[in-house]
Design an enzyme around this catalytic site. Structure first.
Site, PDB file in Angstrom:
ATOM      1  N   LYS A  81      -0.079  -7.517  -1.765  1.00 40.09           N
ATOM      2  CA  LYS A  81      -1.242  -6.708  -1.372  1.00 40.09           C
ATOM      3  C   LYS A  81      -2.397  -6.950  -2.328  1.00 40.09           C
ATOM      4  CE  LYS A  81      -2.226  -2.072   0.478  1.00 40.09           C
ATOM      5  NZ  LYS A  81      -2.812  -2.513   1.729  1.00 40.09           N
ATOM      6  N   ARG A 115     -14.982 -16.510 -18.183  1.00 36.97           N
ATOM      7  CA  ARG A 115     -14.399 -16.955 -16.918  1.00 36.97           C
ATOM      8  C   ARG A 115     -13.578 -18.208 -17.146  1.00 36.97           C
ATOM      9  NH1 ARG A 115     -15.927 -20.480 -12.630  1.00 36.97           N
ATOM     10  NH2 ARG A 115     -15.219 -19.736 -10.586  1.00 36.97           N
ATOM     11  N   ARG A 153       6.103  -1.180  -3.801  1.00 39.95           N
ATOM     12  CA  ARG A 153       5.386  -2.372  -3.335  1.00 39.95           C
ATOM     13  C   ARG A 153       4.400  -2.852  -4.402  1.00 39.95           C
ATOM     14  NH1 ARG A 153       2.357  -2.066   2.249  1.00 39.95           N
ATOM     15  NH2 ARG A 153       0.991  -0.741   1.004  1.00 39.95           N
ATOM     16  N   GLU A 167      -0.671  -9.543  12.313  1.00 42.01           N
ATOM     17  CA  GLU A 167      -0.890  -8.106  12.092  1.00 42.01           C
ATOM     18  C   GLU A 167      -2.354  -7.785  12.324  1.00 42.01           C
ATOM     19  OE1 GLU A 167      -0.131  -7.110   7.926  1.00 42.01           O
ATOM     20  OE2 GLU A 167      -0.853  -9.090   7.335  1.00 42.01           O
ATOM     21  N   TYR A 169      -3.604  -3.857  -4.950  1.00 46.39           N
ATOM     22  CA  TYR A 169      -3.981  -2.467  -4.721  1.00 46.39           C
ATOM     23  C   TYR A 169      -2.965  -1.769  -3.842  1.00 46.39           C
ATOM     24  CZ  TYR A 169      -5.632  -3.379   0.083  1.00 46.39           C
ATOM     25  OH  TYR A 169      -5.708  -3.691   1.417  1.00 46.39           O
TER      26      TYR A 169
HETATM   27  N1  PDD Z   1      -4.078  -1.431   4.544  1.00 44.58           N
HETATM   28  N2  PDD Z   1      -1.287  -4.955   6.936  1.00 44.58           N
HETATM   29  C1  PDD Z   1      -2.418  -5.075   6.226  1.00 44.58           C
HETATM   30  C2  PDD Z   1      -3.107  -6.393   6.203  1.00 44.58           C
HETATM   31  C3  PDD Z   1      -2.927  -3.961   5.523  1.00 44.58           C
HETATM   32  O1  PDD Z   1      -4.058  -4.091   4.800  1.00 44.58           O
HETATM   33  C4  PDD Z   1      -2.250  -2.724   5.590  1.00 44.58           C
HETATM   34  C5  PDD Z   1      -2.722  -1.508   4.847  1.00 44.58           C
HETATM   35  C6  PDD Z   1      -1.069  -2.639   6.373  1.00 44.58           C
HETATM   36  C7  PDD Z   1      -0.280  -1.374   6.488  1.00 44.58           C
HETATM   37  O2  PDD Z   1       0.404  -1.085   5.280  1.00 44.58           O
HETATM   38  P1  PDD Z   1       0.740   0.426   4.869  1.00 44.58           P
HETATM   39  O3  PDD Z   1       1.512   1.010   6.001  1.00 44.58           O
HETATM   40  O4  PDD Z   1       1.560   0.278   3.654  1.00 44.58           O
HETATM   41  O5  PDD Z   1      -0.573   1.126   4.662  1.00 44.58           O
HETATM   42  C8  PDD Z   1      -0.629  -3.781   7.019  1.00 44.58           C
HETATM   43  C9  PDD Z   1      -4.563  -0.308   3.775  1.00 44.58           C
HETATM   44  C10 PDD Z   1      -4.389   1.003   4.443  1.00 44.58           C
HETATM   45  C11 PDD Z   1      -6.008  -0.591   3.361  1.00 44.58           C
HETATM   46  O6  PDD Z   1      -6.263  -1.726   3.017  1.00 44.58           O
HETATM   47  O7  PDD Z   1      -6.850   0.328   3.364  1.00 44.58           O
END
Ligand code: PDD
Length: 286
Positions: free
Chosen positions: A150, A101, A52, A182, A33
């Site tokens: 992601k 599945r 990304r 993070e 996503y």
């Molecule tokens: N989350 N690290 C993690 C684990 C994240 O889920 C996100 C973003 C970031 C920051 O990435 P970016 O600057 O590209 O948004 C770092 C989004 C906002 C979410 O899951 O809603």
């Protein structure tokens, strides 16, 4: 007003949008996503998010369902149809619904599932939290080993957010082998003197699109940046701390595990970076 969403080629009222129960996103979190912010009706850093997305898809060998130009068109159409001034666009692509599945990936004939929806957040850039700063707790990072992709496997980050709430905090920073990786949904930073410190890129963290932009702006403003791991103790003793993400931009952190950071109020570096980020991103919005 009923929100209009996008599902597999169609714009539909949210109440009519459907995805199969066999969808691998639903059964196996087999999907990726992106969240892109919208400020003043413009998409912030769409190019970074689409690059990304491409990388996440390719790392998981999920077929890219359409070109970036077509994805941009859908984003714009949803902003227009839902009258979004400030908010977020959520886009999810899964390996699709093969009709049963199975642990093995389905054949190439299975179409990826594409879902997008908007979240209206009036005044997103003026959030009160940015003026007071947020409190974080530390929790062990027990996520999988490919956090640079992601994926929609967000159960542990979601649990982390609840652990933070239960502790009277706003969010959690995850720690692995003694060092901060993070935040649950953001990248983490500390400031010592005039140096900005944030963990180096690798498989341990998501390569934040906001992170890339903020570090670029910091360097352009002659601020010193160190990309390296840091501990919770170092963060508690730092002058400032903050997080970045597409939904919070640059958000000051004023407390870590109950200890105030600096003066316990948003510091000048985070405040300045937030201003620069918002100003530059608005200018470059699509
Ligand atoms: N989350 N690290 C993690 C684990 C994240 O889920 C996100 C973003 C970031 C920051 O990435 P970016 O600057 O590209 O948004 C770092 C989004 C906002 C979410 O899951 O809603």
């Amino acid at each position: 007003m009923t929100r209009t969403v996008y599902v597999n080629g169609e714009y539909l009222p949210e109440t009519e949008a459907k995805v199969s129960i066999f969808d691998r996103g639903f059964l196996m979190a087999d999907g990726v996503y992106e969240v892109t912010s919208v400020l003043g009706g413009k998409l912030i850093d769409f190019e970074g998010h689409s690059k990304r997305l491409e990388r996440s898809l390719s790392e998981l060998q999920i077929r890219k369902p359409m070109e970036n130009e077509a994805l941009l068109e859908i984003h714009r159409e949803l902003v227009a149809r839902n009258g979004i001034e400030d908010g977020l666009i959520y886009m999810q692509i899964t390996r699709g619904a093969p009709g049963d599945r199975d642990f093995a990936f389905p054949s190439d004939e299975t179409e990826p599932t594409v879902v997008l929806f908007t979240q209206s957040k009036p005044g997103l850039a003026d959030s009160p939290a940015a003026k007071t700063g947020i409190k974080v707790i530390s929790i062990p990072d027990i996520r999988w080993g490919r956090r640079d992709i992601k994926t929609v496997q967000l159960l542990y980050p979601s649990m982390g957010k609840m652990m933070a709430k239960a502790a009277g905090a706003d969010d959690a920073w995850m720690v692995e082998e003694g060092a901060v990786t993070e935040g649950t949904s953001n990248n983490a930073y500390i400031v010592k003197g005039s140096t900005i410190i944030t963990r180096q890129l690798g498989k341990e963290i998501l390569h934040g699109i906001t992170r890339a932009a903020v570090l670029r702006f910091a360097r352009e403003a002659q601020m010193k940046v160190e990309e390296r791991a840091f501990t919770i103790e170092e963060a508690q003793a730092a002058d400032e701390a903050f997080v970045t993400s597409a939904s919070t931009f640059v958000m000051p952190v004023v407390e870590i595990d109950g200890a105030s950071v600096g003066q316990g109020t948003p510091g000048p570096v985070a405040t300045r970076l937030r201003e620069i980020y918002l100003e530059e991103s608005r200018k470059a919005g699509l």
